[in-house]
Scaffold this motif. Structure first.
Motif, PDB file in Angstrom:
ATOM      1  N   LYS A  15      -7.914  -1.572   6.855  1.00 15.91           N
ATOM      2  CA  LYS A  15      -6.862  -2.384   8.017  1.00 15.91           C
ATOM      3  C   LYS A  15      -7.653  -2.092   9.397  1.00 15.91           C
ATOM      4  CE  LYS A  15      -2.967  -0.970   6.770  1.00 15.91           C
ATOM      5  NZ  LYS A  15      -1.523  -0.773   6.881  1.00 15.91           N
ATOM      6  N   GLU A  32      -2.716  -8.957  15.729  1.00 18.26           N
ATOM      7  CA  GLU A  32      -2.778  -9.139  14.351  1.00 18.26           C
ATOM      8  C   GLU A  32      -3.153  -7.868  13.435  1.00 18.26           C
ATOM      9  OE1 GLU A  32      -5.614 -11.686  12.470  1.00 18.26           O
ATOM     10  OE2 GLU A  32      -5.404 -12.546  14.444  1.00 18.26           O
ATOM     11  N   LEU A  34      -5.883  -7.090  10.679  1.00 18.55           N
ATOM     12  CA  LEU A  34      -7.052  -7.571   9.652  1.00 18.55           C
ATOM     13  C   LEU A  34      -6.846  -6.878   8.381  1.00 18.55           C
ATOM     14  CD1 LEU A  34      -9.637  -8.225  12.321  1.00 18.55           C
ATOM     15  CD2 LEU A  34      -8.161  -9.780  11.653  1.00 18.55           C
ATOM     16  N   SER A  36      -9.103  -6.715   5.017  1.00 14.41           N
ATOM     17  CA  SER A  36     -10.397  -7.104   4.350  1.00 14.41           C
ATOM     18  C   SER A  36     -10.948  -6.015   3.310  1.00 14.41           C
ATOM     19  CB  SER A  36     -11.458  -7.313   5.254  1.00 14.41           C
ATOM     20  OG  SER A  36     -11.827  -6.280   6.372  1.00 14.41           O
ATOM     21  N   GLN A  41     -16.298  -9.306   4.859  1.00 15.08           N
ATOM     22  CA  GLN A  41     -15.038 -10.171   5.757  1.00 15.08           C
ATOM     23  C   GLN A  41     -14.421  -9.516   6.730  1.00 15.08           C
ATOM     24  OE1 GLN A  41     -12.715  -9.044   2.082  1.00 15.08           O
ATOM     25  NE2 GLN A  41     -12.928 -11.061   0.906  1.00 15.08           N
ATOM     26  N   ARG A  42     -14.701  -8.252   6.892  1.00 11.60           N
ATOM     27  CA  ARG A  42     -13.880  -7.655   8.225  1.00 11.60           C
ATOM     28  C   ARG A  42     -14.958  -8.103   9.161  1.00 11.60           C
ATOM     29  NH1 ARG A  42     -13.731  -2.267   6.756  1.00 11.60           N
ATOM     30  NH2 ARG A  42     -16.138  -2.146   6.632  1.00 11.60           N
ATOM     31  N   SER A  45     -13.733 -11.858  10.011  1.00  9.80           N
ATOM     32  CA  SER A  45     -12.442 -11.820  10.829  1.00  9.80           C
ATOM     33  C   SER A  45     -12.538 -11.374  12.239  1.00  9.80           C
ATOM     34  CB  SER A  45     -11.437 -10.827  10.191  1.00  9.80           C
ATOM     35  OG  SER A  45     -11.292 -11.350   8.927  1.00  9.80           O
TER      36      SER A  45
END
Length: 132
Positions: A15, A32, A34, A36, A41-42, A45
């Motif tokens: 995270k 927020e 994140l 992933s 993906q990280r 984002s």
């Protein structure tokens, strides 16, 4: 100092807490978390956030041991900061994050981890360190 938008990141391998603020108000707020499962993906984002907020500077919390020495996670965090510089051409500042999660829990009045609030604590520390 010209007004800058800053994103702060409380980096973790699973995270990343995100906060935002600017040098005009010098106030940080959680944005927020994140979540992933892969590096791609990280960074996808993060690219979305960078496109949305267009930060002038990135503040990344640097995990240090209680005595201020570096540890294994410090190295991983420095590598992440270098990746941000390389991928996004971002100016990256590292800020000591010791105790930021506990401070975030105190601010929220909970024992639950809130990575976005921890990122806001890290960013507020950065703002508080700037000259008046």
């Amino acid at each position: 100092m010209p007004e800058e938008t800053l994103l702060a990141l409380d980096y973790g391998t699973k995270k990343i807490g995100v906060a935002i603020g600017n040098t005009l108000t010098r106030q940080a707020r959680p944005l927020e978390v994140l979540v992933s499962s892969t590096r791609d993906q990280r960074f996808a984002s993060l690219a979305r956030l960078f496109d949305q907020w267009r930060p002038d500077r990135i503040v990344v919390g640097l995990p240090l041991a209680l005595d201020g020495s570096e540890q294994y996670t410090s190295m991983r965090c420095r590598r992440f900061a270098n990746q941000l510089r390389g991928r996004f051409g971002a100016v990256v500042e590292l800020v000591d994050e010791r105790g930021s999660s506990l401070e975030a829990q105190e601010l929220l009045g909970t024992n639950e981890a809130d990575d976005a609030m921890a990122a806001a604590v890290i960013l507020q520390r950065y703002f508080d360190s700037l000259p008046a």
